[in-house]
Design an enzyme around this catalytic site. Sequence first.
Site, PDB file in Angstrom:
ATOM      1  N   HIS A 157       0.835  -1.225   0.000  1.00  0.00           N
ATOM      2  CA  HIS A 157       0.000   0.000   0.000  1.00  0.00           C
ATOM      3  C   HIS A 157       0.861   1.263   0.000  1.00  0.00           C
ATOM      4  CE1 HIS A 157      -3.293  -2.741   1.200  1.00  0.00           C
ATOM      5  NE2 HIS A 157      -2.379  -3.257   1.999  1.00  0.00           N
ATOM      6  N   SER A 288      14.876  20.508 -17.784  1.00  0.00           N
ATOM      7  CA  SER A 288      13.726  21.404 -17.969  1.00  0.00           C
ATOM      8  C   SER A 288      14.195  22.663 -18.675  1.00  0.00           C
ATOM      9  CB  SER A 288      13.127  21.752 -16.611  1.00  0.00           C
ATOM     10  OG  SER A 288      12.413  22.964 -16.685  1.00  0.00           O
ATOM     11  N   LYS A 294      16.471  20.960 -12.700  1.00  0.00           N
ATOM     12  CA  LYS A 294      15.737  19.702 -12.915  1.00  0.00           C
ATOM     13  C   LYS A 294      16.567  18.627 -13.618  1.00  0.00           C
ATOM     14  CE  LYS A 294      12.171  18.872 -11.937  1.00  0.00           C
ATOM     15  NZ  LYS A 294      10.804  19.046 -12.384  1.00  0.00           N
ATOM     16  N   GLU A 301       9.106   7.638 -17.516  1.00  0.00           N
ATOM     17  CA  GLU A 301       7.715   8.084 -17.674  1.00  0.00           C
ATOM     18  C   GLU A 301       7.159   7.643 -19.024  1.00  0.00           C
ATOM     19  OE1 GLU A 301       8.058  12.020 -14.843  1.00  0.00           O
ATOM     20  OE2 GLU A 301       8.534  12.180 -16.955  1.00  0.00           O
TER      21      GLU A 301
END
Length: 452
Positions: A157, A288, A294, A301
Amino acid sequence: MAKKLWGGRFAKATDPLVEEFTRSVQYDYKLAEYDIIGSLVHIQILKNAGYLNKTEKAKLESGLKALYSAVKDGTFKPDLSCEDIHTDIQNKLQAKVGDLVMKLHTARSRNEQVVFATKLYCKAGLMKLQEALVDLDITLCELAAKNSDVVIPGFTHMQHAQPVYLMDYLMAYGEMLKRDYDRTWVAAKNIELTMGAGALAGTPIDAAKYNVDVSGYIKGNKDLRKSFKLQPTVNSLDSVSDRDFVIEVLNTAAIIGMHLSRLSEDIIIWSSKEFGFISIDDAFCTGSSLMPQKKNPDVLELVRGYTGRLYGNLMSVLAMMKGLPLTYNRDMQLDKEPLFDSIEIVSAELAVLSGLVKGLKFNKAKIEQHLEDESLYATDLVYYLVGKGVAFKNAHTIVGKLVKYSIDNSVEIKSMTERELGKFSASFKKSDIVKLLDPKTSVESKKSLKRG
Ligand code: ARG
């Protein structure tokens, strides 16, 4: 306008809109090498059946082999005005061997041609996936071996559960990849190469003439190549209208994609500042345009994102097939793009992930901080009490209360006095408890694993 494989019965030229709408060469050119192999096989059958003499067969064969070499060395340029790759290859062969090409289509239909070529594409694609699966599995094994002493918090969880060896965590993905490998194997074995269906009803050629060995045309695993034996069709109606094999490949790709997506998600989470378990090599991250600090895990992804496409590809072919009456229907042409797409996506994912996983660095100091959370050892305290003769359910309640007390009073279990511990159970001995609140002790106490 390119020549078609049909036309005699038509009084009018095809409307350009129809040409455009029905065309598949812009994607099925990817079947070129397999279609040529199909033709090489077919001319052996025609020779066996007496439809071609030795010279004719040799001439067609040399034309087909030249086309095959062109595909292999990248000089084959599909003619995008053709209806499909089968038409294109026939036209190109005609330019080499002249009207002899008219004999090639004897007892043959594109309905069967497309199945044969797609089956070979699938077998070759599955073999490519197998190699890439093994590569990623080896990379994961190496990473696991390099960090064999590292313990991390395990989660259920997404909450701290129990400590686990990092190697076990990584090898959980190894297990998934093993099952994926087996699925590619089964999918490839299930693909039976048949000829003799014609358009749907069979052909006048005796089944015995279909005894042709195809394995010589196929590179790769010896055992799998045995399954490249050509067989006369058992049921021609089924042969031309079966797309189960496409669906099995898409299913295999979708499951692999799901596994790679989960691996990616774990790495994304672990690389966040909040976790800080790992750093990803700069070469496998992106930046970025606005925020200079970044370093983003875009590769992971995209792997996660592509899973949607892989599921969609499977669903689109399942849905496309579900209402089709026997036998061939043009709907079936629409299996190609999802099929090619899924094989290409999964191959690219496996390759890029292998590179990324190789460069992962674990931040042991940060992981150790996470392991200081005493709740990770609560289950070990339960087992301790059980060892002292307390019933599991009662031990569970006692430790639950102990954890709650520790949270409510902001006091660590390991710094509680023997008296304080005694309030929860007379069986608690402080020196034992302190020893149990340790990651190594915790993982080493688990004896049920029979590691591979
Ligand atoms: N391009 C077609 C396909 O991929 C080839 C078969 C065409 N057959 C036909 N009867 N129109 O399915």
